[in-house]
Design a protein around this motif. Structure first.
Motif, PDB file in Angstrom:
ATOM      1  N   PRO A 370      -1.916 -15.728 -14.967  1.00 64.61           N
ATOM      2  CA  PRO A 370      -3.112 -15.009 -15.437  1.00 64.61           C
ATOM      3  C   PRO A 370      -3.646 -13.995 -14.441  1.00 64.61           C
ATOM      4  CG  PRO A 370      -3.284 -17.322 -15.995  1.00 64.61           C
ATOM      5  CD  PRO A 370      -2.062 -17.186 -15.137  1.00 64.61           C
ATOM      6  N   LEU A 371      -3.390 -14.203 -13.147  1.00 68.63           N
ATOM      7  CA  LEU A 371      -3.851 -13.264 -12.122  1.00 68.63           C
ATOM      8  C   LEU A 371      -2.808 -12.207 -11.780  1.00 68.63           C
ATOM      9  CD1 LEU A 371      -5.627 -15.782  -9.731  1.00 68.63           C
ATOM     10  CD2 LEU A 371      -6.723 -14.130 -11.249  1.00 68.63           C
ATOM     11  N   ARG A 372      -1.683 -12.209 -12.497  1.00 69.67           N
ATOM     12  CA  ARG A 372      -0.628 -11.254 -12.217  1.00 69.67           C
ATOM     13  C   ARG A 372      -1.118  -9.818 -12.391  1.00 69.67           C
ATOM     14  NH1 ARG A 372       3.761  -9.383  -9.581  1.00 69.67           N
ATOM     15  NH2 ARG A 372       5.004  -7.983 -10.894  1.00 69.67           N
ATOM     16  N   GLY A 373      -2.011  -9.592 -13.339  1.00 67.45           N
ATOM     17  CA  GLY A 373      -2.516  -8.250 -13.564  1.00 67.45           C
ATOM     18  C   GLY A 373      -3.344  -7.701 -12.431  1.00 67.45           C
ATOM     19  N   ARG A 374      -3.711  -8.538 -11.461  1.00 71.94           N
ATOM     20  CA  ARG A 374      -4.486  -8.074 -10.307  1.00 71.94           C
ATOM     21  C   ARG A 374      -3.611  -7.831  -9.083  1.00 71.94           C
ATOM     22  NH1 ARG A 374     -10.104 -11.638 -10.227  1.00 71.94           N
ATOM     23  NH2 ARG A 374     -10.852 -11.042 -12.307  1.00 71.94           N
ATOM     24  N   SER A 375      -2.316  -7.964  -9.213  1.00 73.23           N
ATOM     25  CA  SER A 375      -1.426  -7.762  -8.070  1.00 73.23           C
ATOM     26  C   SER A 375      -1.382  -6.279  -7.714  1.00 73.23           C
ATOM     27  CB  SER A 375      -0.018  -8.268  -8.390  1.00 73.23           C
ATOM     28  OG  SER A 375      -0.044  -9.648  -8.694  1.00 73.23           O
ATOM     29  N   VAL A 376      -1.545  -5.987  -6.426  1.00 70.61           N
ATOM     30  CA  VAL A 376      -1.615  -4.610  -5.947  1.00 70.61           C
ATOM     31  C   VAL A 376      -0.612  -4.434  -4.814  1.00 70.61           C
ATOM     32  CG1 VAL A 376      -3.077  -2.831  -4.921  1.00 70.61           C
ATOM     33  CG2 VAL A 376      -4.045  -4.432  -6.569  1.00 70.61           C
ATOM     34  N   ALA A 377       0.118  -3.346  -4.872  1.00 68.37           N
ATOM     35  CA  ALA A 377       0.983  -2.929  -3.776  1.00 68.37           C
ATOM     36  C   ALA A 377       0.321  -1.754  -3.076  1.00 68.37           C
ATOM     37  CB  ALA A 377       2.364  -2.534  -4.297  1.00 68.37           C
ATOM     38  N   VAL A 378       0.110  -1.884  -1.784  1.00 65.20           N
ATOM     39  CA  VAL A 378      -0.501  -0.811  -0.998  1.00 65.20           C
ATOM     40  C   VAL A 378       0.603   0.116  -0.497  1.00 65.20           C
ATOM     41  CG1 VAL A 378      -1.844  -0.254   1.052  1.00 65.20           C
ATOM     42  CG2 VAL A 378      -2.456  -2.236  -0.336  1.00 65.20           C
ATOM     43  N   LEU A 379       0.515   1.392  -0.862  1.00 64.77           N
ATOM     44  CA  LEU A 379       1.461   2.405  -0.408  1.00 64.77           C
ATOM     45  C   LEU A 379       0.819   3.173   0.736  1.00 64.77           C
ATOM     46  CD1 LEU A 379       2.554   3.795  -3.906  1.00 64.77           C
ATOM     47  CD2 LEU A 379       3.314   1.719  -2.745  1.00 64.77           C
ATOM     48  N   ALA A 380       1.475   3.194   1.872  1.00 63.20           N
ATOM     49  CA  ALA A 380       0.885   3.844   3.047  1.00 63.20           C
ATOM     50  C   ALA A 380       1.974   4.483   3.888  1.00 63.20           C
ATOM     51  CB  ALA A 380       0.098   2.833   3.884  1.00 63.20           C
ATOM     52  N   ASP A 381       1.572   5.531   4.616  1.00 65.06           N
ATOM     53  CA  ASP A 381       2.468   6.208   5.553  1.00 65.06           C
ATOM     54  C   ASP A 381       1.707   6.425   6.855  1.00 65.06           C
ATOM     55  OD1 ASP A 381       4.524   7.545   6.769  1.00 65.06           O
ATOM     56  OD2 ASP A 381       4.099   9.450   5.791  1.00 65.06           O
ATOM     57  N   PRO A 382       1.529   5.371   7.645  1.00 64.91           N
ATOM     58  CA  PRO A 382       0.782   5.535   8.900  1.00 64.91           C
ATOM     59  C   PRO A 382       1.487   6.494   9.839  1.00 64.91           C
ATOM     60  CG  PRO A 382       1.857   3.398   8.814  1.00 64.91           C
ATOM     61  CD  PRO A 382       2.038   4.006   7.463  1.00 64.91           C
ATOM     62  N   ALA A 383       0.712   7.417  10.393  1.00 64.72           N
ATOM     63  CA  ALA A 383       1.296   8.444  11.245  1.00 64.72           C
ATOM     64  C   ALA A 383       1.610   7.946  12.647  1.00 64.72           C
ATOM     65  CB  ALA A 383       0.349   9.645  11.330  1.00 64.72           C
ATOM     66  N   GLY A 384       1.027   6.831  13.026  1.00 65.37           N
ATOM     67  CA  GLY A 384       1.265   6.298  14.360  1.00 65.37           C
ATOM     68  C   GLY A 384       0.605   4.949  14.512  1.00 65.37           C
ATOM     69  N   GLU A 385       0.546   4.455  15.728  1.00 66.24           N
ATOM     70  CA  GLU A 385      -0.020   3.129  15.975  1.00 66.24           C
ATOM     71  C   GLU A 385      -1.493   3.042  15.591  1.00 66.24           C
ATOM     72  OE1 GLU A 385       0.734   1.669  19.840  1.00 66.24           O
ATOM     73  OE2 GLU A 385       2.923   1.854  19.715  1.00 66.24           O
ATOM     74  N   PRO A 386      -2.324   4.052  15.868  1.00 63.81           N
ATOM     75  CA  PRO A 386      -3.730   3.930  15.438  1.00 63.81           C
ATOM     76  C   PRO A 386      -3.883   3.781  13.938  1.00 63.81           C
ATOM     77  CG  PRO A 386      -3.500   5.651  17.086  1.00 63.81           C
ATOM     78  CD  PRO A 386      -2.107   5.265  16.695  1.00 63.81           C
ATOM     79  N   ASP A 387      -3.119   4.573  13.176  1.00 61.32           N
ATOM     80  CA  ASP A 387      -3.211   4.458  11.715  1.00 61.32           C
ATOM     81  C   ASP A 387      -2.707   3.105  11.236  1.00 61.32           C
ATOM     82  OD1 ASP A 387      -4.301   6.944  11.456  1.00 61.32           O
ATOM     83  OD2 ASP A 387      -2.388   7.942  11.128  1.00 61.32           O
ATOM     84  N   ALA A 388      -1.642   2.595  11.837  1.00 59.58           N
ATOM     85  CA  ALA A 388      -1.127   1.285  11.444  1.00 59.58           C
ATOM     86  C   ALA A 388      -2.139   0.190  11.758  1.00 59.58           C
ATOM     87  CB  ALA A 388       0.197   1.005  12.148  1.00 59.58           C
ATOM     88  N   ASP A 389      -2.853   0.311  12.869  1.00 58.56           N
ATOM     89  CA  ASP A 389      -3.882  -0.680  13.200  1.00 58.56           C
ATOM     90  C   ASP A 389      -5.039  -0.612  12.208  1.00 58.56           C
ATOM     91  OD1 ASP A 389      -2.384  -1.513  15.346  1.00 58.56           O
ATOM     92  OD2 ASP A 389      -3.416  -0.214  16.792  1.00 58.56           O
ATOM     93  N   LEU A 390      -5.414   0.611  11.812  1.00 61.59           N
ATOM     94  CA  LEU A 390      -6.473   0.745  10.809  1.00 61.59           C
ATOM     95  C   LEU A 390      -6.034   0.137   9.472  1.00 61.59           C
ATOM     96  CD1 LEU A 390      -7.739   4.387  11.473  1.00 61.59           C
ATOM     97  CD2 LEU A 390      -8.925   2.253  11.995  1.00 61.59           C
ATOM     98  N   LEU A 391      -4.787   0.362   9.093  1.00 66.37           N
ATOM     99  CA  LEU A 391      -4.264  -0.213   7.859  1.00 66.37           C
ATOM    100  C   LEU A 391      -4.292  -1.735   7.915  1.00 66.37           C
ATOM    101  CD1 LEU A 391      -2.771   0.034   5.118  1.00 66.37           C
ATOM    102  CD2 LEU A 391      -0.629   0.150   6.412  1.00 66.37           C
ATOM    103  N   ALA A 392      -3.862  -2.314   9.023  1.00 66.69           N
ATOM    104  CA  ALA A 392      -3.865  -3.772   9.155  1.00 66.69           C
ATOM    105  C   ALA A 392      -5.284  -4.326   9.114  1.00 66.69           C
ATOM    106  CB  ALA A 392      -3.163  -4.180  10.447  1.00 66.69           C
ATOM    107  N   ALA A 393      -6.221  -3.648   9.772  1.00 68.95           N
ATOM    108  CA  ALA A 393      -7.607  -4.114   9.759  1.00 68.95           C
ATOM    109  C   ALA A 393      -8.200  -4.047   8.361  1.00 68.95           C
ATOM    110  CB  ALA A 393      -8.444  -3.277  10.739  1.00 68.95           C
ATOM    111  N   ASP A 394      -7.880  -2.985   7.610  1.00 64.35           N
ATOM    112  CA  ASP A 394      -8.382  -2.860   6.239  1.00 64.35           C
ATOM    113  C   ASP A 394      -7.877  -3.988   5.350  1.00 64.35           C
ATOM    114  OD1 ASP A 394      -9.971  -0.711   6.582  1.00 64.35           O
ATOM    115  OD2 ASP A 394      -8.688   0.731   5.553  1.00 64.35           O
TER     116      ASP A 394
END
Length: 599
Positions: A370-394
């Motif tokens: 029943p919760l399958r409709g809420r499954s989300v895939a996050v698409l991201a292209d972090p430009a470097g380590e700072p962006d990857a850290d922001l993505l992980a924190a989010d």
């Protein structure tokens, strides 16, 4: 739809196929015997013996003809009608659909045989593949369809329903049919659930359900939502009656308040049209009407027809209704209430909780569907380590965690992406180009050109979406609040939109004479001082959440609306004026009121 090993349906089909084969073999042998020369000679001699007059004269001629035909002459055997019945796979599938009433099947939904009221049927339809049972065909459908669950509700026993008064001794035929359904389900290892959502004969609960849930199926956000609230005409206040016999307070009549029954099909429209809803006081465990009103963007006043001894300072309706009508419900407060309903009391959450501890047969995905409709895939292209850290924190701090994350292969070695793996989030990678190219090897090298976060073109987003398995894709372009992803998924669950995001500011401003012109006097979302529209269908958005198959097309988002996609605008996050943004209970309490005696 999956097939269990040696299920009852398969055994019946196999036995029927064996009987058809035996019948066909018998027909072939009988045709061979009837066409044999020995049988025909015997018939000619028998006829001559019975009528010696003319038959003896014809006997030599008949025997001569039989002798001539039994030689080397080959005759074409005409197929007898029905001798070789031909059945195709499409015919079998069409019969199954006609038998079960199903137009198709999906591996992402549980298949449930339902004996429920109309309100429960409408609530669970997007989250379960429903196979309705009726008293006259319950046995046929149960034998012919492979189901995962039997769902029954007490509201199905209401008068006027096909299962009216089931469980009552006066309706023994319906009770017997439902009892057979439950016995058949137990023999096949199929769990059975009763939603005790309405008064029903006590014998209904004693039929032997695996689980009896006290309450309904939760709040169906696809029915109760704030979308098009300003387009729904109606009074600013509405009185919701628990039963048609409940008296309407005189003070509400003087205030020109509308009246709607709690089980009326027009309840959602009545709540959307009103600024405030007056609902009867329920026990603390039953907040069905209040939750539905909050989901529609309506303030709630609970009242009791008897003096409130527990709260002697409660306001009268003559004071509370005008006060609540004059209050402005901010978009942030509305979003807080809607988010709480979405996370805790929406229909898929309620179904997942009910089915959580049931024993499903081996091979059945179970309660997570029943919760399958809420499954989300996050698409991201972090430009470097700072962006990857922001993505992980989010993502690690989000109220609604994504199912998976898709990043370029070169970014998979970044510490932030490794942190996501450590947190249990599935990480998938995509190669935009051949491996170990200079562009990938120098991506994070100091001095190298770093692409802007969110600067990917449609083809790059499409390449990321190709690796995603979730039905929804979140296009991450920078840091967002911890509740943003939950709000986006809640918006698409409410509206069934194809994409949701911030409006570009074009195509949503109301023109003179339009239904939205002047709606700020009583509207919640499109007031004149509201910069961004909320829960409004528009022609163009900056997509934040979209269907994965739509992103895979590689189309320019500016063309999505012209290609048939439904786009919903959701304004940016704002902190509520008054209660703390993180204190959701404070927002609930600030938008609710109670009254004492009415008269």
């Amino acid at each position: 739809m999956k097939r269990r090993e040696q299920s009852q349906t398969e055994q019946l089909k196999q036995a029927l196929a064996e009987r058809d084969a035996q019948l066909q073999e018998a027909r072939t042998r009988l045709a061979a015997v009837e066409d044999s020369t020995s049988l025909q000679v015997g018939r000619a001699l028998t006829a001559a013996a019975k009528r010696p007059g003319r038959s003896l004269v014809r006997l030599p001629r008949d025997l001569y003809r039989l002798w001539r035909r039994s030689g080397t002459t080959q005759h074409v055997q005409r197929r007898r009608p029905g001798a070789e019945p031909v059945r195709s796979f499409d015919a079998d599938r069409q019969e199954a659909r006609l038998l079960s009433g199903m137009v198709g099947s999906s591996e992402d939904l549980l298949v449930a045989a339902t004996v429920v009221g109309s309100a429960i049927q409408d609530a669970v339809s997007p989250y379960l593949r429903s196979v309705p049972l009726r008293p006259h065909d319950a046995q046929i459908v149960m034998d012919g369809v492979d189901v995962d669950l039997v769902l029954v509700s007490s509201s199905a026993a209401a008068a006027g329903s096909p299962w009216a008064h089931v469980g009552d001794p006066a309706a023994a035929d319906r009770t017997r049919a439902l009892h057979w359904v439950l016995e058949s389900a137990a023999a096949r290892g199929i769990p059975t659930v009763l939603l005790d959502d309405a008064p029903a004969p006590p014998a209904l609960r004693g039929l032997g359900f695996d689980r009896v849930h006290r309450g309904d199926a939760g709040v169906p956000l696809h029915l109760f939502n704030p979308v098009a609230a300003d387009l729904t005409p109606g009074p600013k206040a509405v009185f919701v009656r628990g039963t048609p016999q409940d008296p309407v307070p005189e003070v509400l009549t003087e205030l020109d308040a509308g009246v709607v029954d709690a089980d009326s099909p027009g309840l959602a429209d009545a709540l959307r049209a009103a600024n405030v809803a007056v609902v009867p006081a329920f026990p603390t465990e039953d907040t069905r009407l209040r939750r539905r009103a909050w989901a529609c963007g309506t303030g709630v006043i609970t009242h009791s027809a008897v003096p409130n001894a527990a709260n002697p300072h409660a306001e009268a309706l003559a004071v509370s209704v005008p006060r609540m009508r004059a209050e402005r419900v901010t978009p942030s407060a509305m979003r807080l209430r809607l988010r709480k309903v979405f996370l805790e009391e929406a229909t898929p959450v309620r179904l997942a909780g009910i089915l959580g501890d049931l024993d499903f047969p081996p091979g059945t995905p179970g309660s997570e569907l029943p919760l399958r409709g809420r499954s989300v895939a996050v698409l991201a292209d972090p430009a470097g380590e700072p962006d990857a850290d922001l993505l992980a924190a989010d993502l690690t701090g989000a109220v609604l965690r994504p199912t998976e994350v898709v990043v370029p292969h070169a970014a998979s070695r970044l510490p932030g992406i490794q942190r996501l793996r450590a947190e249990g989030i599935t990480v998938r990678t995509v190669r935009f180009s051949a491996p170990d190219t200079p562009a990938e090897l120098t991506r994070n090298t100091p001095g190298a050109p770093v692409p802007r976060v969110g600067g990917l073109g449609p083809d790059r987003w499409a390449a990321l979406a190709e690796r995603a398995t979730a039905p929804w894709a979140h296009l991450w372009t920078g840091p967002v609040s911890r509740t943003r992803l939950a709000d986006l998924v809640c918006a698409v669950e409410c509206s069934d939109a194809d994409a949701v995001g911030a409006s570009t500011g074009e195509g949503h401003a109301p023109g003179p004479g339009s239904p939205l012109d002047g709606a700020g006097e009583r509207g919640f979302f499109d007031r004149p001082d509201t910069v961004a529209p909320q829960y409004v269908f528009v022609s163009e958005v900056v997509p934040e959440l979209a269907r994965t198959h739509l992103v895979r097309r590689g189309w320019n988002p500016d063309e999505w609306n012209r290609r048939g996609a439904r786009l919903l605008a959701l304004g940016p996050d704002h902190g509520p004026a008054g209660p703390d943004a993180d204190d959701e209970d404070a927002v609930y309490n600030s938008t609710d009121a109670s009254t004492g005696a009415v008269g």
